[in-house]
Every structure is written in structure tokens, then in C-alpha cells.
Design an enzyme around this catalytic site. Structure first.
Site, PDB file in Angstrom:
ATOM      1  CB  SER A  11      38.562  49.430  35.854  1.00 17.08           C
ATOM      2  OG  SER A  11      38.428  49.384  37.146  1.00 17.08           O
ATOM      3  CE1 TYR A  42      40.294  52.842  33.502  1.00 19.57           C
ATOM      4  CE2 TYR A  42      38.275  52.824  33.483  1.00 19.57           C
ATOM      5  CZ  TYR A  42      39.268  52.620  32.488  1.00 19.57           C
ATOM      6  OH  TYR A  42      39.079  52.799  31.347  1.00 19.57           O
ATOM      7  CB  CYS A  73      33.123  51.261  36.562  1.00 19.36           C
ATOM      8  SG  CYS A  73      34.786  51.633  36.768  1.00 19.36           S
ATOM      9  CB  CYS A 183      33.498  49.593  43.996  1.00 18.67           C
ATOM     10  SG  CYS A 183      34.747  48.689  42.887  1.00 18.67           S
ATOM     11  CG  HIS A 185      37.356  45.562  41.336  1.00 23.46           C
ATOM     12  ND1 HIS A 185      37.261  46.237  40.325  1.00 23.46           N
ATOM     13  CD2 HIS A 185      38.043  44.585  40.679  1.00 23.46           C
ATOM     14  CE1 HIS A 185      37.350  45.918  39.597  1.00 23.46           C
ATOM     15  NE2 HIS A 185      38.746  45.843  39.530  1.00 23.46           N
TER      16      HIS A 185
HETATM   17  N1  DGL Z   1      35.342  48.343  39.374  1.00 23.75           N
HETATM   18  C1  DGL Z   1      34.535  49.753  39.080  1.00 23.75           C
HETATM   19  C2  DGL Z   1      34.020  50.903  39.741  1.00 23.75           C
HETATM   20  O1  DGL Z   1      33.018  49.737  39.885  1.00 23.75           O
HETATM   21  C3  DGL Z   1      36.737  50.584  39.527  1.00 23.75           C
HETATM   22  C4  DGL Z   1      37.949  49.697  40.329  1.00 23.75           C
HETATM   23  C5  DGL Z   1      39.205  50.874  40.140  1.00 23.75           C
HETATM   24  O2  DGL Z   1      39.921  50.193  39.219  1.00 23.75           O
HETATM   25  O3  DGL Z   1      39.419  52.293  40.804  1.00 23.75           O
HETATM   26  O4  DGL Z   1      34.086  52.182  40.679  1.00 23.75           O
END
Ligand code: DGL
Length: 268
Positions: A11, A42, A73, A183, A185
């Protein structure tokens, strides 16, 4: 031998944690990255929306003639099964390899999962871990975290550190010995998790585990480029990341990071 690029998508900038691992594991590969920054996060969307948007991202990457895809992701990996299972090239997600790594690493079987709401709600990530340990996972949705990282906040930013401390409370309460950063991030905030959880808790980076599994699978399938000098990685975003996020990305990758705008309306 196949010199076509590998496509990696997320995302936003989170999937760059998979790029970092891939650059180390497979330095001979050309990589194309696509982050849907314009529609991030997302994690608070429905499974239907995530699946539809994933279809748009994969279509764009397939038009770049990729030989394989990595869904870097957790939210996509857990909610876009319909799209991900009907692609014409191999696609690796972040769940299975991370679940295996967590089960291997845990001595007590008490495992925590930090992830987006969409990932936790799907039950898929926790289910894959529970299948391997036979124990309930402490799954914690961390809705504020990915947007904070996406804005370029560093792990010792007080607001980010406070959010991580709050989200880690259930892990400390349940005495987990392993926490999956579910996640992509979150590896960019790993030191904030480590500071709260301490040395006794192992952190599993789902993006790095996915990259390892993908590298292994591509090797076995004889799909690596082998010998040819790769093109420099190309980084496309549906909206350009703000300057602090670019700095964070450069620090993560340890090399040049030049984001380019993915053309609007280019849905394949
Ligand atoms: N990096 C994403 C994940 O691994 C999503 C972060 C998001 O867009 O909420 O879930």
C-alpha cells in the site's frame, strides 16, 4: 535463467522492507516496486476493497513483464486471496514464511502478532501460526502505526514510541517470547518494538521472511537472472511519498532511493 524483473507491491513504503532483504539475497535481480500511496492505508479497508485494489496493482506490474510477484503487505496477503491465487506468474505473500519462522523461533509457543486491523480481522495470519504451535496467538491490531511510518516518523519519535508501547501491552501481559511484525511497515519501527519488549522477545520481520522464501523458491524454479547485470531498482508510487518518508526509505535501503510517480489511470 530468466532476466525479467521481480515485482514487489504494498500500500505504501512498507514493502521496501522486502526490497531491502531481496537486494541482499538476490543482488543479481532487477526489481520493480509499486506502492499505492494515494490509497494507503489498506489496513482499515474491507477484504473486497483490498482484493479489488490488489487486482489493479498486479495488473500494472504484469504489464511491466515481471516473472514473479511479492505481495509485500500483510493486509493484501490476508485479504486478496482471490486475486493472488489467479495470477499468471508465481506470487509469494508474507504469511506462510513468517508463521513458520515464528513457530521455529518460539520456545514456549506463546506468540504475538502485531498487524493491521484488516489482517487481524481476517484471522489468516494468526491461524497459520496457531496451526503450527497449537496455541492461541495474541493478535493486536495497530491501526495508527502504518500511517505514522508512512509519514516518515522514525522509531524514536515520541508519538510513535508511545503508540508502540500501548500496542505492546497485550504481548507483555501474555508473556509471549516471539512477536511477528505482521505488517511490512512495522520493520521500519522495529527498534521501538525491541525497546518495549526487551531482549527476551524475538521479533519476526514478515517482509524479510517472505523475501527469503521467495528467493529460495525462485532459485529452485530456475527463475533467477544469473549472470546478467541487473537494472537499478525502480520505485513507483501512486502518490509521491513526503520527504521524511523518502529519508526513512533511503536509510532502510542503505542506497539511493528515487521514487517515481505511477501514471494515474494506468490500470492495465
Ligand atoms: N504494509 C501493509 C501491511 O503489511 C499495510 C499498511 C496499511 O496500508 O494499512 O499490512
Amino acid at each position: 535463467m530468466d532476466s525479467r524483473p521481480i515485482g514487489i507491491f504494498d500500500s505504501g513504503i512498507g514493502g521496501l522492507s522486502a526490497v531491502r532483504a531481496l537486494r541482499q539475497l538476490l543482488p543479481g535481480e532487477s526489481l520493480i516496486y509499486l506502492g499505492d500511496t494515494a490509497r494507503m492505508p489498506y489496513g482499515d479497508r474491507s477484504a473486497e476493497e483490498i482484493d479489488r485494489m490488489t487486482g489493479e496493482l498486479t495488473t500494472r506490474l504484469l504489464r511491466q513483464n515481471v516473472k514473479a510477484l511479492i505481495a509485500a503487505c500483510g493486509s493484501i496477503s490476508c485479504n486478496a486471496g482471490k486475486t493472488l491465487s489467479s495470477l499468471p506468474v508465481p506470487c509469494y505473500d508474507v504469511v506462510t514464511a513468517a508463521a513458520e519462522a515464528a513457530a521455529r523461533s518460539s520456545k514456549t509457543g506463546k506468540i504475538g502478532l502485531a498487524a493491521t486491523e484488516a489482517t487481524v480481522k481476517s484471522g489468516r495470519f494468526a491461524g497459520e501460526i496457531e496451526k503450527r504451535t497449537g496455541q492461541a496467538v495474541t493478535a493486536v491490531p495497530c491501526p495508527r502505526l502504518a500511517p505514522m511510518v508512512e509519514s516518515g516518523m522514525v522509531p524514536d519519535d515520541p508519538a510513535l514510541a508511545a503508540a508502540v508501547a500501548e500496542y505492546c501491552k497485550p504481548f507483555l501481559r501474555d508473556g509471549v517470547d516471539t512477536v511477528v511484525l505482521g505488517c511490512t511497515h512495522y520493520p521500519l519501527a522495529a527498534t521501538a518494538f525491541a525497546a518495549v519488549l526487551g531482549e527476551g522477545v524475538t521479533l519476526i520481520d514478515c517482509a524479510a521472511e517472505a523475501a527469503k522464501a521467495a528467493a529460495e523458491a525462485l532459485k529452485e524454479a530456475h527463475l533467477l537472472a544469473g549472470g546478467t547485470a541487473p537494472a537499478a531498482p525502480r520505485y513507483y508510487f501512486t502518490a509521491l511519498p513526503p520527504q521524511p518518508a523518502r529519508l526513512l526509505a533511503r536509510r532502510l535501503l542503505g542506497e539511493d532511493f528515487t521514487p517515481q510517480l505511477a501514471k494515474p489511470g494506468d490500470k492495465g
